[in-house]
Scaffold this motif. Structure first.
Motif, PDB file in Angstrom:
ATOM      1  N   UNK A 120      -2.210  -4.476   9.133  1.00 60.33           N
ATOM      2  CA  UNK A 120      -3.015  -4.771  10.311  1.00 60.33           C
ATOM      3  C   UNK A 120      -2.762  -3.736  11.411  1.00 60.33           C
ATOM      4  N   UNK A 121      -1.506  -3.387  11.616  1.00 65.04           N
ATOM      5  CA  UNK A 121      -1.168  -2.413  12.655  1.00 65.04           C
ATOM      6  C   UNK A 121      -1.717  -1.033  12.296  1.00 65.04           C
ATOM      7  N   UNK A 122      -1.579  -0.642  11.053  1.00 66.12           N
ATOM      8  CA  UNK A 122      -2.070   0.678  10.651  1.00 66.12           C
ATOM      9  C   UNK A 122      -3.589   0.763  10.747  1.00 66.12           C
ATOM     10  N   UNK A 123      -4.242  -0.369  10.588  1.00 67.30           N
ATOM     11  CA  UNK A 123      -5.706  -0.403  10.667  1.00 67.30           C
ATOM     12  C   UNK A 123      -6.195  -0.419  12.111  1.00 67.30           C
ATOM     13  N   UNK A 124      -5.541  -1.180  12.975  1.00 73.81           N
ATOM     14  CA  UNK A 124      -6.063  -1.397  14.332  1.00 73.81           C
ATOM     15  C   UNK A 124      -5.266  -0.686  15.420  1.00 73.81           C
ATOM     16  N   UNK A 125      -4.030  -0.237  15.114  1.00 67.89           N
ATOM     17  CA  UNK A 125      -3.109   0.331  16.102  1.00 67.89           C
ATOM     18  C   UNK A 125      -2.833  -0.652  17.240  1.00 67.89           C
ATOM     19  N   UNK A 126      -2.983  -1.936  16.945  1.00 65.90           N
ATOM     20  CA  UNK A 126      -2.763  -2.995  17.928  1.00 65.90           C
ATOM     21  C   UNK A 126      -1.815  -4.030  17.355  1.00 65.90           C
ATOM     22  N   UNK A 127      -0.894  -4.506  18.165  1.00 64.95           N
ATOM     23  CA  UNK A 127       0.026  -5.547  17.730  1.00 64.95           C
ATOM     24  C   UNK A 127      -0.754  -6.836  17.490  1.00 64.95           C
ATOM     25  N   UNK A 128      -0.617  -7.460  16.328  1.00 67.49           N
ATOM     26  CA  UNK A 128      -1.330  -8.723  16.093  1.00 67.49           C
ATOM     27  C   UNK A 128      -0.854  -9.805  17.063  1.00 67.49           C
ATOM     28  N   UNK A 129      -1.743 -10.713  17.405  1.00 68.76           N
ATOM     29  CA  UNK A 129      -1.363 -11.795  18.313  1.00 68.76           C
ATOM     30  C   UNK A 129      -0.571 -12.878  17.599  1.00 68.76           C
ATOM     31  N   UNK A 130      -0.693 -12.977  16.278  1.00 67.90           N
ATOM     32  CA  UNK A 130       0.107 -13.888  15.454  1.00 67.90           C
ATOM     33  C   UNK A 130       0.052 -13.371  14.022  1.00 67.90           C
ATOM     34  N   UNK A 131       1.012 -13.799  13.198  1.00 72.32           N
ATOM     35  CA  UNK A 131       1.133 -13.288  11.832  1.00 72.32           C
ATOM     36  C   UNK A 131       1.077 -14.448  10.853  1.00 72.32           C
ATOM     37  N   UNK A 132       0.199 -14.401   9.835  1.00 72.51           N
ATOM     38  CA  UNK A 132       0.173 -15.475   8.844  1.00 72.51           C
ATOM     39  C   UNK A 132       1.413 -15.428   7.952  1.00 72.51           C
ATOM     40  N   UNK A 134       5.424 -23.308   1.057  1.00 68.73           N
ATOM     41  CA  UNK A 134       4.162 -23.472   0.363  1.00 68.73           C
ATOM     42  C   UNK A 134       2.979 -23.769   1.243  1.00 68.73           C
ATOM     43  N   UNK A 135       3.210 -23.883   2.536  1.00 72.03           N
ATOM     44  CA  UNK A 135       2.136 -24.210   3.482  1.00 72.03           C
ATOM     45  C   UNK A 135       1.803 -22.976   4.305  1.00 72.03           C
TER      46      UNK A 135
END
Length: 560
Positions: free
Chosen positions: A138-150, A155-156
Motif C-alpha cells: 500500500x505504501x509503495x503504491x500510494x506513498x501515503x501511510x495507511x489510516x489502518x491495516x487489515x 481467524x477473524x
C-alpha cells in the motif's frame, strides 16, 4: 515564535513537532543499511517500552555504512521497518538493506476494531507477515501511510490501528536484533501517537483536588483506560494556590505532591500532560498585592472606578506577568510537561479592564480624550447601574469606529499577555505545546454572538492561533441553552474558518449535569462525523465512576 521546531533531549528521547529521527552524515540515502534498520527499530521499541509513546524524535545518532539522510520521519521509519521484516520473512535471511522512501501522512487515522485487553494480546507471525506485506504494498503504491491495516486475529478479519502497527513492528524487529530470530507469536503493543500527527486528541480537564482525593496514579490510570490521551491538570486555579512544592508561589494547596506524581506517571504511561494555569484570577496574588486588582467601570457617571476581588489587572500590573512567568519556568524546568494550557486568558466582561494602563494604551493607539470619555459613558450605559447590557455591543455591531478600535486594542492586550507567557515557556522548552481554553462566542458563525464575545472577552481566535498549537472552544452547550448541533455547527465551523490550519482545533465539551452519558457519547460521535481534531471534556471528576463513563469509553474506541 510560531511552532519552534528544535530538538530537545528528554531522558532517552527528544520530542519535537517535526517527528524526525536524527542520524549521522548529510547525504541523501537511497538504501537504508541493515544495521541501521535494526538500530532504528530498537530506538522506537525502547520508547514504547519506557514511555508507551511513539517518539517524534530520538536523540540516538548512529553511523550508517552507506549513504544516509539527515532525518528519518516516523512515518518513513514505519515503512523501513515493515519492508525489512517482509524481506527477512520472504527470504529467511537478513536483508543487506531496504530502500528509503518518503511517506506522507493521511488526513486522519482509523481506530482498530479490536481492543488490546492486556500486554499478552497476540497474533501469529504468519498473520502479522500478511499485514506487513499489505502495508508495504500500500505504501509503495500510494506513498501515503495507511489510516489502518487489515489483519487476521484468531481467524477473524480485523483492522489494526497505526499506533499498534508501528509499536508492534518495532518491538518485533528488536526481538530479532536481540535474539537473531523472529518470534512465532507476535505480542501486539500500542503507544501514543505523536501530537504533530493527525491523530485525534481525547483530552480531559482534571482538577488537582480530584487527583488528591481519588489518588493520583489510580485516577490517571483510570482516565487512560477510558481512552483519554491528554491530561490538562489544573496546577494554579482561581485561588492562586499551587499543587507542587514551589519556591516562588504565594499559596499552596493541601497536597503539593499532586503535580510531581502526575508528571512522573504520565511521562512513563503514554499520557500527554499539560499544565493548566488560570490567568486572570489569583486570590493569593491580589491578597498580597491589593493594588493589582483589575479596574472596572464606575457604576454611575460620577462614580469611582470599581476594583475586582481576585481578578488581576494582567495588562497594567507587570509584576503579575513576571510572577506568572516565574511559575511557568519553575514547572517546566522541574516537571518537563508536554504542554502549557492557559485558561481565563481574557477580560471577565466588557465592564472590566478600564485601568490607567488600558486607557494609556488606547491613547497610544489613536484614541483621544473625547473618545475615551465617549467609551466610558457608553460602557456605563451598558453595564452600570440600570444598564441595558446591550448598547456597547450594538455599537460594535453597527461598525462604530471608536468602539471597534477599543475592542481591537483589548484583543491585542490579551494577545500580548499570551505571547509573553508562551515565549517564556518556549525559551525553557521549545517543543512545548501551547494551548488555550477560549470562550465559544467569538468563534460563532452567528454575527451577533461573535460580536458579544469579542466585546466582552478580547479573545480573537484568528490571532490566538498565531501562538497556540491547540485551541479549545469551551462549547458547553447546555449552559448556553443550546442543543448539541450548536457545537459542531456554529462553534466548530466558525472557529475552523478563523484559525490557522496547523493549529489543532479541539472541542471543549460539557461533561456534567444535565448532560447524560448517552448525550455526551452522541456529541463525540458528531465530532467524529465532522472530522474534528479532538475533544476535551470538562471534567474528570464528573465523568469517572458515573453513568457518563461507559458510553464515553465505548465511543472513544471509534475515535482515533
Amino acid at each position: 515564535m510560531k511552532k519552534g521546531l528544535i530538538l530537545i533531549a528528554v531522558g532517552l528521547s527528544a520530542f519535537v513537532l517535526t517527528g524526525c529521527f536524527v542520524i549521522a552524515n548529510n547525504k541523501l540515502q537511497e538504501t537504508f543499511a541493515s544495521d541501521d534498520v535494526l538500530m532504528l527499530a530498537e530506538t522506537i521499541a525502547e520508547q514504547v517500552d519506557m514511555y508507551q509513546r511513539l517518539p517524534e524524535a530520538c536523540e540516538k545518532v548512529w553511523q550508517a555504512k552507506g549513504k544516509v539522510s539527515d532525518n528519518v520521519n516516523l512515518n518513513d521509519a514505519s515503512y523501513i521497518m515493515a519492508k525489512y521484516t517482509v524481506e527477512l520473512l520472504n527470504s529467511n535471511k537478513r536483508p543487506s538493506g531496504v530502500p528509503y522512501i518518503q511517506i506522507i501522512l493521511p488526513s486522519n487515522f482509523e481506530a482498530g476494531d479490536f481492543e488490546l485487553e492486556s500486554t499478552s494480546s497476540t497474533c501469529t507471525m504468519s498473520d502479522f507477515h500478511t499485514a506487513l506485506s499489505w502495508f508495504v504494498n500500500e505504501v509503495e503504491k500510494t506513498k501515503t501511510l495507511p489510516s489502518a491495516i487489515p489483519i487476521s486475529i484468531n481467524g477473524s478479519q480485523k483492522k489494526m490501528s497505526i499506533d499498534v502497527f508501528i509499536a508492534t513492528a518495532s518491538k518485533t524487529l528488536k526481538e530479532f536484533s536481540d535474539t537473531g530470530k523472529l518470534p512465532n507469536d507476535v505480542i501486539l503493543s500500542k503507544a501514543l501517537l505523536p501530537f504533530s500527527w493527525p491523530a485525534k486528541i481525547k483530552a480531559v480537564w482534571v482538577w488537582g483536588s480530584t487527583l488528591a482525593n481519588l489518588g493520583v496514579e489510580n485516577t490517571l490510570q483510570h482516565l487512560k483506560e477510558v481512552g483519554f490521551t491528554d491530561i490538562l491538570l489544573l496546577v494554579k486555579g482561581t485561588s492562586g494556590t499551587v499543587n507542587w512544592p514551589s519556591q516562588i508561589a504565594l499559596g499552596f494547596s493541601s497536597d503539593t505532591t499532586v503535580l510531581p506524581r502526575a508528571s512522573e506517571f504520565c511521562r512513563t504511561s503514554g499520557l500527554r500532560l499539560h499544565m493548566w494555569f488560570v490567568c486572570n484570577q489569583d486570590q493569593a496574588f491580589t491578597s498580597t498585592y491589593p493594588e493589582s486588582k483589575m479596574y472596572g467601570i464606575p457604576k454611575t457617571v460620577d462614580g469611582d472606578p470599581q476594583r475586582a476581588g481576585k481578578t488581576v489587572d494582567f495588562v497594567g500590573f507587570d509584576e503579575y506577568k513576571e510572577y506568572m512567568k516565574s511559575l511557568i519556568r519553575e514547572v517546566i524546568e522541574n516537571y518537563r510537561p508536554d504542554g502549557l494550557h492557559f485558561d481565563y486568558i481574557r477580560y471577565p466582561t466588557g465592564a472590566w479592564g478600564w485601568g490607567p494602563i488600558e486607557i494609556q494604551t488606547a491613547m497610544e493607539n489613536g484614541l483621544n480624550d473625547s473618545d475615551i470619555q465617549y467609551l466610558k459613558n457608553l460602557a456605563i450605559q451598558t453595564w452600570g447601574t440600570n444598564g441595558d447590557n446591550q448598547s456597547f455591543v450594538n455599537a460594535y455591531i453597527s461598525g462604530d469606529a471608536t468602539v471597534t478600535k477599543w475592542v481591537e486594542i483589548r484583543s491585542r492586550n490579551v494577545q500580548n499577555f499570551l505571547q509573553d507567557l508562551s515565549s517564556c515557556a518556549k525559551q525553557v522548552k521549545p517543543d512545548i505545546i501551547i494551548s488555550a481554553a477560549l470562550m465559544p462566542e467569538p468563534a460563532s458563525l452567528d454575527s451577533t454572538e461573535k460580536a458579544f464575545g469579542l466585546v466582552h472577552y478580547g479573545q480573537n481566535y484568528a490571532i490566538f492561533s498565531d501562538d497556540c498549537e491547540m485551541i479549545i472552544p469551551m462549547a458547553y452547550h447546555r449552559d448556553y441553552g443550546k442543543d448539541s448541533s450548536w457545537i459542531t455547527g456554529e462553534i466548530f465551523t466558525g472557529a475552523r474558518q478563523q484559525i490557522q490550519m496547523n493549529t489543532k482545533l479541539v472541542l471543549g465539551l460539557q461533561g456534567y449535569s444535565p448532560v447524560t452519558g448517552d448525550e455526551l457519547a452522541q456529541i463525540v460521535d458528531d465530532c467524529i462525523d465532522k472530522n474534528a481534531e479532538g475533544i476535551c471534556i470538562f471534567r474528570a471528576g464528573t465523568i469517572l465512576n458515573t453513568e457518563r463513563e461507559e458510553p464515553l469509553r465505548n465511543i472513544f474506541k471509534e475515535f482515533k
